[in-house]
Design an enzyme around this catalytic site. Structure first.
Site, PDB file in Angstrom:
ATOM      1  N   PHE A 155       0.814  -1.228   0.000  1.00 61.44           N
ATOM      2  CA  PHE A 155       0.000   0.000   0.000  1.00 61.44           C
ATOM      3  C   PHE A 155       0.843   1.271   0.000  1.00 61.44           C
ATOM      4  CE2 PHE A 155      -1.986  -3.396   2.576  1.00 61.44           C
ATOM      5  CZ  PHE A 155      -2.913  -3.812   1.658  1.00 61.44           C
ATOM      6  N   ILE A 214       1.609  -6.673  -5.951  1.00 60.99           N
ATOM      7  CA  ILE A 214       1.459  -6.529  -4.500  1.00 60.99           C
ATOM      8  C   ILE A 214       0.065  -6.967  -4.045  1.00 60.99           C
ATOM      9  CG2 ILE A 214       3.230  -4.767  -4.238  1.00 60.99           C
ATOM     10  CD1 ILE A 214       1.057  -2.625  -4.331  1.00 60.99           C
ATOM     11  N   GLY A 215      -0.566  -7.764  -4.888  1.00 56.70           N
ATOM     12  CA  GLY A 215      -1.906  -8.238  -4.563  1.00 56.70           C
ATOM     13  C   GLY A 215      -2.949  -7.622  -5.464  1.00 56.70           C
ATOM     14  N   ARG A 239     -10.464   2.098 -19.344  1.00 58.28           N
ATOM     15  CA  ARG A 239     -10.794   0.714 -19.660  1.00 58.28           C
ATOM     16  C   ARG A 239     -10.455  -0.195 -18.481  1.00 58.28           C
ATOM     17  NH1 ARG A 239      -8.326  -2.106 -24.999  1.00 58.28           N
ATOM     18  NH2 ARG A 239      -9.917  -3.695 -25.317  1.00 58.28           N
ATOM     19  N   THR A 262     -10.542  -8.426 -10.692  1.00 58.13           N
ATOM     20  CA  THR A 262      -9.465  -7.814  -9.893  1.00 58.13           C
ATOM     21  C   THR A 262      -9.703  -6.312  -9.736  1.00 58.13           C
ATOM     22  OG1 THR A 262      -8.104  -7.618 -11.892  1.00 58.13           O
ATOM     23  CG2 THR A 262      -7.700  -9.523 -10.477  1.00 58.13           C
ATOM     24  N   GLN A 309     -10.002  -4.151  -6.241  1.00 56.57           N
ATOM     25  CA  GLN A 309      -9.249  -2.946  -5.907  1.00 56.57           C
ATOM     26  C   GLN A 309     -10.163  -1.871  -5.321  1.00 56.57           C
ATOM     27  OE1 GLN A 309      -5.796  -2.173  -5.975  1.00 56.57           O
ATOM     28  NE2 GLN A 309      -6.002  -4.386  -5.912  1.00 56.57           N
ATOM     29  N   LYS A 339      -6.360   3.437 -17.414  1.00 55.34           N
ATOM     30  CA  LYS A 339      -6.018   4.555 -16.526  1.00 55.34           C
ATOM     31  C   LYS A 339      -5.455   4.107 -15.179  1.00 55.34           C
ATOM     32  CE  LYS A 339      -8.924   8.450 -17.943  1.00 55.34           C
ATOM     33  NZ  LYS A 339     -10.005   9.331 -17.461  1.00 55.34           N
ATOM     34  N   GLY A 370      -5.991   1.342  -8.696  1.00 54.56           N
ATOM     35  CA  GLY A 370      -5.645   0.927  -7.338  1.00 54.56           C
ATOM     36  C   GLY A 370      -5.954   1.960  -6.274  1.00 54.56           C
ATOM     37  N   GLU A 371      -6.057   3.219  -6.663  1.00 54.43           N
ATOM     38  CA  GLU A 371      -6.127   4.273  -5.657  1.00 54.43           C
ATOM     39  C   GLU A 371      -7.399   5.090  -5.682  1.00 54.43           C
ATOM     40  OE1 GLU A 371      -1.892   5.205  -6.890  1.00 54.43           O
ATOM     41  OE2 GLU A 371      -1.752   5.154  -4.727  1.00 54.43           O
TER      42      GLU A 371
END
Lengths: 155, 740
Positions: free
Chosen positions: B244, B469-470, B630, B636, B640, B702, B705-706
């Site tokens: 993270f 990292i997962g 996209r 997954t 996220q 784009k 994860g965040e």
């Protein structure tokens, strides 16, 4: 002192200087079972869970002297890559493993639950997993996976 | 063959993770492995006057105790300790000298035959200090905070310039809101402890299994610190148990394990304890003042965003803390001020969407307060302030489907049934609150190199030194490669997390999906070109006149896109050419075009139910609508966002690193007392991916994860206000803050 442990159906003999040595350390170092994870060593996270005589137990809190005589199952003995346990298969299908580090504890606790209560309610699953921490935030995924493994779907 | 991109493909590493076969950094065993236990400082600032290791050395099984007094040589200049993502300043050097810069600082490493002996012996090391007054409280250091200096290095952020006449606009505004907001220090707390296993190979080279988000960053760093040649150190990280952001910079477990391995010429493992994890980086505490000025119709006219964030005494860590405010909404006048408070703590660092969740907690809480002042629905206010341009840099967005996020999110949530008055909605004895907020993050792409080796039997190995990292990097790499090479997913093998593989940036900033997927596309094009050359040489080749961009790879064939009947099988082309293996390696650089802003957006809607008598807050529903370009893998990608929402719940209600400022020491340095959301805290979360076409890169990716965490905490805080009529401006919203 010599100890004999029954792990995944096999008897394993080992030496330890300390009867209070946590089972987790023995599993990961002496016996090479790294499926049970070391997340805190303090009984706070549940990542080290194994099934001992049918119950999920935190192996970082179980002294080897007490583990002797118990039937210990680690995640390596739950299912195999070729033939995963239904909980393991459901975890893959529902994407319940992200980084994978809490997964051992989630899978083992859930497998122990389903062995005793094959058709748990969502609340019962949440209760069983109350002490298992996950930092990726897979909680909803895990719940769905356990319900799937039980043959039900989470609505 | 149906495409894999965009589908709910299960993780290819899933089976390894659910059976215990996936090995993490501290799980690689070699005969004769030694174990290191770290001794840490008990003061926050000063110097070590005496370090007595004699009792530890007398313990049977202890091999050595390394300290700043007896360690082997390490580099003596800052540059050697600067990693790829180091902020400006003088990086911390583990076991370098007698100076103490923060509490829990590593000061000795006990190396023993077992981890238990090492840990016991570490408890016998005694230390005497000369203490100096310290400051760990951002409020105490606030007045002495200094304005940030835009960094000279490419890493870091240049704050946007002020625009218009914000002071005048604020003074003349029909409706004003001004407030101060606080987010405390938070720690990443990945489930896996930081650990490194260093294998001392027979030829003296080192193989380092480390918990990191960037194997090549660690490799370069270790070479710098120890003056080693690159070929002498290989760093691997095949699986990472969560990071993270905490693993973007090399951490001290790797330095200590390498130090001991070199000193003793043995293999050594160092694993931190859970409390020692609080000596790593953290999300900086942030004190913010926001002033908003609006016309009576609800259009924003002025934004002023001031922030003070925490850093260490030796490095200046900051990100784009204040600029989000003038980017998110249309507003002619804006100004920003960002200062750093220097504390006697480790340097703060990136943590899931660095700066944005904190900054947007302030902005989106303030917008909610402005909506109350204007007597406007909070969603309606956002729509009235909707920005079609990046006003910070006066340019359009490459794509921005935020309006659609608002629409679909509101519909899924049932926002139109909201009664705007606080305390107006109930469910039995519980107060019900509905709140919303917007999220924004960057859509970044970095230079990356991908190698593909294709064999005539139709299997391919795709290699890049990135990490997983997962997040699902293994899986999306395999999906993209399978589609573009025209092969089944099971014929693709992925190699990553190894410093010897082709170059990758650290895995952070949500940039790996866009970087590596487009990187694979580039390399596949090179493979295709080589295959086409071979196919043309097949007798009577139907592709004799085809140009490279007129053919694609599909179902094991090289196919003319204009006429699908013209094709040559990959196997035939390679066999005829006498080629068993094709290997191509290409570097892909992102577009240098700065004429458009590239961002992801989200609209977050949250429901809380609050039992006022006992003060319990439950986040019963969250809808997160995401515009993130996209989506490569809906499974997954959803994970996220789901995980990010859980992080947002933690930020809103649970997470806070508590420091005893008298001792300068973390009081809740464990995961029982540092609260993270657990199963009982997580209820109904719905993720919506809004369609968004973006042509900034060939795949239109784009990164996701965040964006999912941003906006969640303010949506919850706004829901708490709606439920109770109580505005909490400092996180986390704990029970006591709701009591009258």
């Amino acid at each position: 002192m010599p100890y004999t442990l029954t792990v995944n159906g096999s008897e394993r003999s080992l030496e330890s200087r300390d009867p209070d040595q946590p089972l987790l350390y023995v599993l990961r170092n002496a016996l090479g079972f790294t499926g049970p994870k070391f997340g805190c060593g303090l009984g706070q996270c549940g990542a080290c869970t194994v099934i001992a005589d049918g119950s999920p137990i935190r192996s970082c809190q179980l002294p080897i002297s007490a583990a002797q005589g118990m039937k210990i199952t680690t995640i390596e003995g739950l299912g195999t890559i070729e033939k995963p346990h239904p909980v393991q298969a459901a975890f893959i299908e529902e994407a319940a493993a992200q980084c994978g580090y809490c997964t051992n504890g989630m899978v083992m606790t859930s497998a122990a639950l389903l062995a005793q209560n094959p058709k748990p309610s969502v609340e019962e699953v949440k209760q069983a997993l109350a002490g298992n921490l996950c930092r990726c935030g897979t909680h909803d995924r895990v719940l769905r996976a356990v319900m799937r493994a039980s043959g039900r779907q989470k609505t | 063959m149906a495409p894999y991109i965009g589908t709910a493909t299960s993780r290819i590493d899933g089976i390894a993770k659910v059976t215990g076969a996936a090995k993490y950094a501290a799980e690689f065993n070699v005969p004769g492995l030694l174990h290191g236990s770290v001794v840490t400082s008990t003061i926050a600032k000063g110097r070590i006057t005496r370090l007595d290791t004699s009792a530890a050395m007398r313990v049977k099984g202890v091999i050595d105790v390394l300290t700043h007094e007896n360690r082997p040589p390490m580099a003596d200049n800052d540059q050697a300790y600067k990693d790829d993502v180091a902020p400006p300043g003088s990086p911390f050097r583990p076991l370098y000298d007698d100076k103490i810069k923060f509490n829990l600082q590593p000061i000795a490493l006990v190396v023993a035959e077992t981890s238990e002996v090492a840990r016991f012996a570490a408890s016998l090391v005694t230390v005497e200090y000369e203490e100096v007054a310290h400051v760990t409280d951002i409020f105490a250091a606030r007045d002495a905070a200094v304005p940030i200096k835009p960094p000279a290095s490419p890493v870091g952020f240049t704050p946007p310039k002020a625009r218009g006449q914000p002071n005048r606009a604020l003074a003349r505004a029909a409706v004003r809101h001004e407030g101060e907001y606080y987010v405390p220090i938070e720690h990443h707390n990945p489930m896996e402890l930081y650990g490194a296993t260093v294998i001392h190979e027979s030829d003296g080279k080192l193989t380092v299994y480390d918990k990191t988000q960037g194997v090549q960053n660690v490799q370069r760093y270790l070479c710098g610190v120890f003056g080693m040649k690159p070929e002498g150190v290989r760093v691997l990280s095949p699986f990472v148990g969560g990071a993270f952001g905490s693993g973007l910079r090399p951490q001290f477990e790797a330095v200590l394990a390498v130090l001991a391995a070199r000193a003793l010429e043995r293999s050594v493992r160092v694993v931190l304890t859970r409390p020692q994890m609080y000596a790593l980086g953290y999300r900086p505490a942030m004190v913010q003042r926001i002033a908003l000025g609006a016309d009576a119709d609800g259009t924003l006219d002025a934004i002023a965003h001031d922030a003070v964030t925490a850093t260490s005494q030796f490095e200046e860590y900051f990100r784009q803390e204040t600029g989000w405010s003038g980017l998110l909404y249309k507003c002619a006048n804006a100004k920003y001020e960002h200062k750093l408070a220097r504390l006697d703590l480790p340097t703060s660092c990136d943590m899931r969407a660095p700066s944005a969740p904190t900054a947007l907690f302030a902005l989106e809480s303030a917008m909610d307060e402005l909506a109350v002042a204007l007597e406007l629905d909070p969603l309606e206010l956002r729509l009235r302030c909707y920005s079609e341009r990046d006003q910070n840099h006066d340019r359009p967005f490459s794509s921005k489907a935020l309006r659609e996020c608002y629409r679909q999110g509101a519909e899924a949530f049932g926002w139109n049934k909201r009664n705007g008055a606080p305390r107006s909605m109930r469910d039995g004895s519980e107060l019900v609150g509905w709140g919303m907020a917007t999220g924004i993050w960057e859509a970044l792409q970095m230079p990356i190199t991908v190698r593909i080796a294709l064999t005539a039997n139709g299997s391919a190995e795709v290699a890049c030194a990135t990490s997983d990292i997962g997040t699902g990097t293994y899986t999306i790499m395999a999906q993209v490669a399978a589609d573009m090479l025209g092969l089944p997913l099971e014929n693709i093998s992925i190699k990553l997390g190894d410093s010897t593989l082709p170059n990758s940036p650290v895995e952070g900033g949500s940039w790996i999906a866009a970087s590596v997927s487009n990187g694979i596309a580039t390399t596949v094009a090179a493979v295709r070109n080589e295959l086409l050359e071979l196919a043309k040489k097949v007798p009577n080749s139907p592709l004799a006149n085809a140009a490279p961009d007129e053919v694609k790879l599909a179902d094991g064939m090289i196919v003319d896109e204009r006429d699908g009947s013209r094709s040559v099988s990959i196997a035939d082309a390679m066999r005829h050419g006498g080629v068993e293996r094709i290997e191509q390696e290409e570097t892909t650089n992102p577009t240098a075009d700065d004429s458009r802003a590239r961002n992801t957006h989200s609209a977050v809607f949250a429901e809380v139910k609050i039992d006022e008598e006992i003060g319990v807050i439950r986040v019963t529903r969250v809808v997160s609508a995401i515009a993130g370009g996209r989506v490569l893998n809906t499974k997954t990608a959803s994970s996220q966002i789901l995980g990010s929402v859980v992080w947002g719940i933690g930020m809103a209600l649970h997470e806070e690193t508590l420091i005893d400022h008298k001792l300068g020491r973390v009081m809740n340095a464990n995961i029982a007392e540092y609260h993270v959301p657990v199963n009982a805290d997580v209820h109904d979360i719905k993720v919506i991916f809004v369609h968004e076409h973006d042509d900034s890169n060939p795949l239109g990716v784009k990164g996701l994860g965040e964006i999912g965490i941003i906006g969640v905490a303010p949506a919850i805080a706004n829901a708490v206000y709606h439920a109770t009529g109580k505005r909490v401006r400092d996180l986390p919203i704990t029970l006591d803050k709701l009591h009258p």
